[in-house]
Design an enzyme around this catalytic site. Structure first.
Site, PDB file in Angstrom:
ATOM      1  N   TYR A 236      11.174  14.408  51.439  1.00 36.89           N
ATOM      2  CA  TYR A 236      12.607  14.218  51.200  1.00 36.89           C
ATOM      3  C   TYR A 236      13.471  14.518  52.417  1.00 36.89           C
ATOM      4  O   TYR A 236      14.697  14.380  52.353  1.00 36.89           O
ATOM      5  CB  TYR A 236      13.061  15.121  50.050  1.00 36.89           C
TER       6      TYR A 236
ATOM      7  N   ASN B   6      23.933  16.793  40.378  1.00 36.08           N
ATOM      8  CA  ASN B   6      23.135  17.760  39.625  1.00 36.08           C
ATOM      9  C   ASN B   6      23.017  19.116  40.318  1.00 36.08           C
ATOM     10  O   ASN B   6      22.935  20.155  39.656  1.00 36.08           O
ATOM     11  CB  ASN B   6      21.740  17.194  39.348  1.00 36.08           C
TER      12      ASN B   6
ATOM     13  N   HIS C 173      20.220  12.383  50.136  1.00 36.80           N
ATOM     14  CA  HIS C 173      20.458  13.521  49.240  1.00 36.80           C
ATOM     15  C   HIS C 173      20.296  14.852  49.970  1.00 36.80           C
ATOM     16  O   HIS C 173      20.731  15.891  49.460  1.00 36.80           O
ATOM     17  CB  HIS C 173      19.464  13.439  48.081  1.00 36.80           C
TER      18      HIS C 173
ATOM     19  N   PHE D  74      14.267  22.538  44.207  1.00 37.67           N
ATOM     20  CA  PHE D  74      14.659  21.149  43.990  1.00 37.67           C
ATOM     21  C   PHE D  74      16.118  21.117  43.530  1.00 37.67           C
ATOM     22  O   PHE D  74      16.641  22.082  42.983  1.00 37.67           O
ATOM     23  CB  PHE D  74      13.726  20.413  43.027  1.00 37.67           C
TER      24      PHE D  74
ATOM     25  N   ASP E 247      25.916  16.085  49.432  1.00 35.17           N
ATOM     26  CA  ASP E 247      26.203  14.658  49.587  1.00 35.17           C
ATOM     27  C   ASP E 247      27.162  14.172  48.520  1.00 35.17           C
ATOM     28  O   ASP E 247      27.166  14.670  47.397  1.00 35.17           O
ATOM     29  CB  ASP E 247      24.903  13.850  49.517  1.00 35.17           C
TER      30      ASP E 247
ATOM     31  N   ASN F  14      18.086  19.899  41.258  1.00 35.54           N
ATOM     32  CA  ASN F  14      18.651  20.141  39.929  1.00 35.54           C
ATOM     33  C   ASN F  14      18.713  21.611  39.535  1.00 35.54           C
ATOM     34  O   ASN F  14      19.378  21.961  38.561  1.00 35.54           O
ATOM     35  CB  ASN F  14      17.851  19.369  38.874  1.00 35.54           C
TER      36      ASN F  14
END
Length: 250
Positions: A14, A112, A19, A64, A91, A66
């Site tokens: 990632y 989130n 993001h 992560f 972001d 969320n």
């Protein structure tokens, strides 16, 4: 102490995602200033240091996106920090790519990571009025494209605005520690050249619109006398003839 939290997803998969621009901004602050090595604590990577004499703690939650609020909440509790001591960088789809906005409090906008942070801080401190720095990544144009856009890597062309943006954030991070949010935003805008992107920026405004050029006339029209009254000589043979031709007016 100021706690600067960058939001993103952990791992190389990632790392270059849109993001993860919050992680990227925090990493740049780490590189340009005096910080300890990254440590694992609070389910996150943290580094402490100073920026122009101001004490700062950087945090990148590893839960992560969320569940970002878990890490941030733990760090806030451990250091007994207040909402005014927290800045979260993340972001924003609804801002054009390369734009930055900072505000205190507000909604999550469907993000989130912010939803999670709001929930944890509401429970911990009874409010969610912390400072948020939104970094525009642009919207793909259709709802069904959002997922792939957000979790897609930045394109090579994006580096033209991405590198200057995160560099300017790092260079002016001390203003965040000093609570000078408006000055911070102004510095970023100048660094990104926003002041030069206004329509006709730098152009002189004329005092009056230039007069239209006269319409071109044919050589026949140009030869015609401009006065409606003929120029008749007062005396002589020519005068007598012209007076007979045009008539003498009393």
């Amino acid at each position: 102490m100021l706690l600067i939290a960058g939001l993103g997803n952990p791992g190389p998969r990632y790392a270059q995602n849109r993001h993860n621009i919050g992680f990227m901004a925090v990493d740049e602050i780490f590189r340009r200033h005096s910080f300890s090595k990254w440590q694992k604590k609070f389910q996150a990577e943290i580094a402490d240091g100073t920026i122009d004499g101001e004490k700062v703690l950087l945090i990148k939650p590893q839960t992560f996106m969320n569940l970002s609020g878990q890490s941030i909440g733990e760090a806030m509790r451990f250091y007994k920090l207040q909402l005014a001591d927290l800045v979260v960088i993340y972001d924003e789809l609804d801002l054009p790519a390369g734009k930055l906005r900072i505000k205190t409090g507000g909604g999550s906008g469907g993000h989130n990571g912010i939803k999670s942070t709001d929930a944890h801080l509401q429970g911990l401190l009874g409010s969610k009025d912390y400072r948020r720095i939104r970094l525009g990544i642009g919207h793909p144009g259709a709802k069904e494209l959002v997922h792939n856009h957000v979790l897609g890597d930045f394109a090579k062309a994006d580096q033209q605005w991405l590198d200057p943006l995160i560099g300017a954030i790092s260079d002016n991070a001390v203003l965040l520690a000093q609570g000078q949010d408006n000055s911070f935003m102004n510095k970023i805008a100048l660094a990104m050249g926003e002041g030069n992107n206004r329509p006709n920026a730098g152009a002189k405004t004329p005092d009056a619109a230039p007069k239209a050029a006269p319409k071109a006339q044919s050589h026949i029209r140009q030869a015609r006398p401009t006065s409606s009254k003929p120029n008749i000589p007062e005396s002589g043979p020519m005068a007598d003839m012209l007076k007979k031709l045009f008539g003498k007016k009393d």
